[in-house]
Scaffold this motif. Structure first.
Motif, PDB file in Angstrom:
ATOM      1  N   SER A 201       0.829  -1.211   0.000  1.00  0.00           N
ATOM      2  CA  SER A 201       0.000   0.000   0.000  1.00  0.00           C
ATOM      3  C   SER A 201       0.862   1.258   0.000  1.00  0.00           C
ATOM      4  O   SER A 201       0.468   2.292  -0.557  1.00  0.00           O
ATOM      5  CB  SER A 201      -0.932  -0.008   1.212  1.00  0.00           C
ATOM      6  OG  SER A 201      -0.187   0.015   2.418  1.00  0.00           O
ATOM      7  N   ARG A 204       1.766   1.976  -3.468  1.00  0.00           N
ATOM      8  CA  ARG A 204       0.639   2.588  -4.189  1.00  0.00           C
ATOM      9  C   ARG A 204       0.515   4.080  -3.833  1.00  0.00           C
ATOM     10  O   ARG A 204       0.198   4.904  -4.696  1.00  0.00           O
ATOM     11  CB  ARG A 204      -0.658   1.862  -3.878  1.00  0.00           C
ATOM     12  CG  ARG A 204      -0.690   0.428  -4.383  1.00  0.00           C
ATOM     13  CD  ARG A 204      -2.104  -0.112  -4.439  1.00  0.00           C
ATOM     14  NE  ARG A 204      -2.117  -1.523  -4.783  1.00  0.00           N
ATOM     15  CZ  ARG A 204      -1.958  -2.020  -6.010  1.00  0.00           C
ATOM     16  NH1 ARG A 204      -1.793  -1.184  -7.026  1.00  0.00           N
ATOM     17  NH2 ARG A 204      -1.983  -3.316  -6.229  1.00  0.00           N
ATOM     18  N   ASP A 226      -1.552  -3.950 -11.284  1.00  0.00           N
ATOM     19  CA  ASP A 226      -0.456  -4.880 -11.044  1.00  0.00           C
ATOM     20  C   ASP A 226       0.136  -5.326 -12.372  1.00  0.00           C
ATOM     21  O   ASP A 226      -0.468  -5.136 -13.443  1.00  0.00           O
ATOM     22  CB  ASP A 226      -0.952  -6.091 -10.242  1.00  0.00           C
ATOM     23  CG  ASP A 226      -1.369  -5.717  -8.831  1.00  0.00           C
ATOM     24  OD1 ASP A 226      -0.888  -4.692  -8.329  1.00  0.00           O
ATOM     25  OD2 ASP A 226      -2.176  -6.449  -8.236  1.00  0.00           O
ATOM     26  N   TYR A 293     -15.246  -0.370  -3.176  1.00  0.00           N
ATOM     27  CA  TYR A 293     -13.805  -0.210  -3.403  1.00  0.00           C
ATOM     28  C   TYR A 293     -13.427  -0.958  -4.666  1.00  0.00           C
ATOM     29  O   TYR A 293     -14.069  -1.941  -5.040  1.00  0.00           O
ATOM     30  CB  TYR A 293     -13.003  -0.728  -2.204  1.00  0.00           C
ATOM     31  CG  TYR A 293     -12.963  -2.234  -2.066  1.00  0.00           C
ATOM     32  CD1 TYR A 293     -11.958  -2.985  -2.672  1.00  0.00           C
ATOM     33  CD2 TYR A 293     -13.931  -2.917  -1.316  1.00  0.00           C
ATOM     34  CE1 TYR A 293     -11.912  -4.365  -2.547  1.00  0.00           C
ATOM     35  CE2 TYR A 293     -13.885  -4.295  -1.184  1.00  0.00           C
ATOM     36  CZ  TYR A 293     -12.883  -5.010  -1.799  1.00  0.00           C
ATOM     37  OH  TYR A 293     -12.844  -6.376  -1.678  1.00  0.00           O
ATOM     38  N   GLY A 296      -8.664  -5.723  -6.949  1.00  0.00           N
ATOM     39  CA  GLY A 296      -7.245  -5.674  -7.301  1.00  0.00           C
ATOM     40  C   GLY A 296      -6.928  -5.708  -8.772  1.00  0.00           C
ATOM     41  O   GLY A 296      -5.749  -5.677  -9.150  1.00  0.00           O
ATOM     42  N   TYR A 299      -7.546   0.235 -11.089  1.00  0.00           N
ATOM     43  CA  TYR A 299      -8.553   1.284 -10.991  1.00  0.00           C
ATOM     44  C   TYR A 299      -8.034   2.558 -11.634  1.00  0.00           C
ATOM     45  O   TYR A 299      -6.839   2.711 -11.900  1.00  0.00           O
ATOM     46  CB  TYR A 299      -8.944   1.562  -9.536  1.00  0.00           C
ATOM     47  CG  TYR A 299      -7.790   1.888  -8.618  1.00  0.00           C
ATOM     48  CD1 TYR A 299      -7.328   3.198  -8.490  1.00  0.00           C
ATOM     49  CD2 TYR A 299      -7.156   0.899  -7.877  1.00  0.00           C
ATOM     50  CE1 TYR A 299      -6.272   3.506  -7.644  1.00  0.00           C
ATOM     51  CE2 TYR A 299      -6.103   1.195  -7.033  1.00  0.00           C
ATOM     52  CZ  TYR A 299      -5.664   2.504  -6.922  1.00  0.00           C
ATOM     53  OH  TYR A 299      -4.613   2.803  -6.091  1.00  0.00           O
ATOM     54  N   TYR A 322      -1.150  -5.840   2.684  1.00  0.00           N
ATOM     55  CA  TYR A 322      -1.758  -6.648   1.631  1.00  0.00           C
ATOM     56  C   TYR A 322      -2.546  -7.795   2.285  1.00  0.00           C
ATOM     57  O   TYR A 322      -2.090  -8.348   3.278  1.00  0.00           O
ATOM     58  CB  TYR A 322      -0.657  -7.207   0.720  1.00  0.00           C
ATOM     59  CG  TYR A 322      -1.147  -8.187  -0.320  1.00  0.00           C
ATOM     60  CD1 TYR A 322      -1.660  -7.726  -1.525  1.00  0.00           C
ATOM     61  CD2 TYR A 322      -1.104  -9.569  -0.083  1.00  0.00           C
ATOM     62  CE1 TYR A 322      -2.106  -8.620  -2.483  1.00  0.00           C
ATOM     63  CE2 TYR A 322      -1.558 -10.461  -1.042  1.00  0.00           C
ATOM     64  CZ  TYR A 322      -2.058  -9.986  -2.231  1.00  0.00           C
ATOM     65  OH  TYR A 322      -2.515 -10.870  -3.169  1.00  0.00           O
ATOM     66  N   ASP A 325      -4.815  -3.494   0.346  1.00  0.00           N
ATOM     67  CA  ASP A 325      -4.374  -2.273  -0.305  1.00  0.00           C
ATOM     68  C   ASP A 325      -5.409  -1.740  -1.290  1.00  0.00           C
ATOM     69  O   ASP A 325      -5.409  -0.546  -1.595  1.00  0.00           O
ATOM     70  CB  ASP A 325      -3.032  -2.493  -1.013  1.00  0.00           C
ATOM     71  CG  ASP A 325      -3.062  -3.679  -1.952  1.00  0.00           C
ATOM     72  OD1 ASP A 325      -3.273  -4.802  -1.474  1.00  0.00           O
ATOM     73  OD2 ASP A 325      -2.880  -3.486  -3.174  1.00  0.00           O
ATOM     74  N   ASP A 326      -6.287  -2.616  -1.811  1.00  0.00           N
ATOM     75  CA  ASP A 326      -7.360  -2.108  -2.673  1.00  0.00           C
ATOM     76  C   ASP A 326      -8.531  -1.589  -1.837  1.00  0.00           C
ATOM     77  O   ASP A 326      -9.151  -0.584  -2.179  1.00  0.00           O
ATOM     78  CB  ASP A 326      -7.814  -3.167  -3.670  1.00  0.00           C
ATOM     79  CG  ASP A 326      -8.113  -4.519  -3.029  1.00  0.00           C
ATOM     80  OD1 ASP A 326      -8.054  -4.616  -1.787  1.00  0.00           O
ATOM     81  OD2 ASP A 326      -8.406  -5.486  -3.758  1.00  0.00           O
ATOM     82  N   ILE A 329      -8.231   2.087  -0.893  1.00  0.00           N
ATOM     83  CA  ILE A 329      -8.664   3.138  -1.817  1.00  0.00           C
ATOM     84  C   ILE A 329     -10.133   3.476  -1.591  1.00  0.00           C
ATOM     85  O   ILE A 329     -10.513   4.642  -1.489  1.00  0.00           O
ATOM     86  CB  ILE A 329      -8.429   2.711  -3.274  1.00  0.00           C
ATOM     87  CG1 ILE A 329      -6.971   2.288  -3.484  1.00  0.00           C
ATOM     88  CG2 ILE A 329      -8.813   3.830  -4.230  1.00  0.00           C
ATOM     89  CD1 ILE A 329      -5.947   3.345  -3.160  1.00  0.00           C
ATOM     90  N   HIS A 401      -7.282  -9.296 -15.436  1.00  0.00           N
ATOM     91  CA  HIS A 401      -6.341  -9.566 -14.354  1.00  0.00           C
ATOM     92  C   HIS A 401      -5.937 -11.045 -14.331  1.00  0.00           C
ATOM     93  O   HIS A 401      -6.637 -11.900 -14.849  1.00  0.00           O
ATOM     94  CB  HIS A 401      -7.006  -9.186 -13.033  1.00  0.00           C
ATOM     95  CG  HIS A 401      -6.086  -9.109 -11.864  1.00  0.00           C
ATOM     96  ND1 HIS A 401      -6.480  -9.381 -10.585  1.00  0.00           N
ATOM     97  CD2 HIS A 401      -4.760  -8.779 -11.775  1.00  0.00           C
ATOM     98  CE1 HIS A 401      -5.470  -9.222  -9.759  1.00  0.00           C
ATOM     99  NE2 HIS A 401      -4.409  -8.862 -10.449  1.00  0.00           N
TER     100      HIS A 401
END
Length: 422
Positions: A201, A204, A226, A293, A296, A299, A322, A325-326, A329, A401
């Motif tokens: 994070s 990011r 990623d 949110y 992963g 975004y 982790y 971390d998403d 946001i 992804h």
């Protein structure tokens, strides 16, 4: 070998391919970028067969030439050829009749795919990679960033890597990354952030600050992903009016977040200062209303939203382990909207190490920020069978992804997508 299924289609009428002239072949369309209907019998293109011809029409013949059949002396062979030709004619006539009766249509690319933006969409892109992810970075450069159509997208990208381990192997990796960066000048080396999941994070957040190093009036969106996410930038840009619908959206002036949304109810309060060296330390958790949110997959934050998130006092919490971390946001967006609301009940969580109790979070800004959240269900998804948001590859697939480096190269070479790069 992993096969890609055909692009999603409705019930279709029988289809009979016709030969194309050279100017009609993939990548050289005279009117639109995407293949005309006569190419749809060629789907799917195997993405792992990267040595196959890019244009199947250029492939070497696999059957005997007609002249060899005309010169045969065997009556039996000639009779077989005659019967085969007759059967083919009957099959074609039957198909034409079926087509006439049912009048069903082949699914063509979506209308928006052939509608370029009035002006190129300007993106600042951060790809989060492992410090030793040399092959991944090479694949992303070649399969995604090389030759993107500037008529649709203007992009500036960087790979973000943390500090290599402080041992012999880490020293070698660090030196190799420095050499790689001298060649490509596209890597941001975060020497004060260890390259471990617990610090993701923070990587990011560093990428967010890089995005804000230029005026938000100079770009439209900050995009982060990623290194196992494959992006088709042309449809990404052309899809935006579809996502906006009837709303008038200016990403340089309005807070907007685009991605594949999930839901959570954990928010964070900043308690860990920057420069902290203990990777086990984490900002405090609290619980409140559900919020959206971006999963992963990746975004996009409007440049206006980037500017807002970096103007808070104190800074937004970004020391989050982790895989949250998403969630981080979405919690920022939720906190900017709700922390000013005195009627909402906030509680500590089991992470606090004490009995759950009411808390009163301090607003990050003196006013509430209402962000436009766009959940692009069709455009952002995992590779089939590899995640909670998996779906087949389709015309709508702008961010996919959990894709290998080989599959990235294969996707770029799919017949349907060739025209999206030059």
């Amino acid at each position: 070998m992993i096969g890609f299924g055909p692009l999603p289609r409705v019930r279709q009428r029988p289809y009979f391919p016709v030969l194309l002239t050279p100017t009609e072949r993939p990548g050289r369309w005279t009117t639109t970028m995407y293949p005309p209907s006569s190419q749809y019998s060629l789907l799917p293109t195997d993405p792992e067969d990267i040595d196959s011809p890019a244009d199947p029409l250029d492939a070497p013949p696999t059957s005997r030439p007609i002249s060899s059949w005309l010169n045969v002396n065997s009556f039996r062979t000639r009779r077989f050829a005659f019967l085969a030709a007759g059967s083919l004619i009957v099959f074609i006539l039957a198909g034409l009749y079926w087509r006439h009766v049912f009048q069903e249509t082949v699914v063509f690319p979506e209308d928006w795919l052939d509608t370029p933006p009035a002006e190129p969409t300007v993106l600042r892109i951060a790809v989060i990679t492992r410090v030793d992810g040399f092959e991944r970075r090479k694949a992303v450069r070649e399969a995604m960033f090389k030759g993107v159509r500037k008529e649709d997208v203007t992009l500036d990208y960087r790979f973000f890597v943390g500090a290599a381990p402080k041992d012999t192997n880490g020293t070698i990796v660090h030196r190799l990354v420095e050499e790689e960066n001298k060649k490509f000048n596209d890597i941001v080396m975060l020497d004060k952030i260890d390259d471990i999941p617990e610090r993701l994070s923070e990587k990011r957040y560093a990428a967010l600050k890089w995005a804000a190093s230029v005026s938000n009036a100079t770009y439209d969106y900050f995009m982060t992903l990623d290194s196992d996410t494959f992006v088709r930038f042309v449809p990404l840009a052309r899809r935006l009016p579809e996502l906006y619908g009837d709303k008038k959206v200016n990403p340089r002036e309005q807070p907007v977040l685009i991605g594949r949304m999930s839901q959570h109810l954990t928010y964070f309060i900043p308690t860990i200062p920057d420069g902290n060296t203990d990777p086990n330390d984490e900002d405090a958790f609290i619980r409140g209303p559900w919020f959206l949110y971006p999963a992963g997959i990746g975004y996009m934050m409007s440049s206006s939203l980037v500017n807002i998130t970096l103007s808070t006092d104190p800074p937004l919490p970004h020391h989050i382990h982790y895989p949250s971390d998403d969630v981080m946001i979405g919690s920022w967006i939720g906190a900017l909207r709700l922390f000013n609301n005195d009627t909402i009940e906030w509680n500590s969580t089991e992470h606090s190490g004490e009995p759950i109790h009411h808390v009163h979070p301090k607003p990050f800004l003196p006013y509430s920020v209402d962000t436009l959240m766009i959940d692009d269900v069709q455009g952002w998804h995992d590779f089939p069978g590899r995640g909670g948001h998996d779906a087949p590859i389709s015309w709508n697939s702008v961010c996919t992804h959990h894709i290998t480096a080989v599959e990235m190269k294969g996707l770029r070479k799919r017949l349907e997508f060739l025209g999206e790069w030059k």
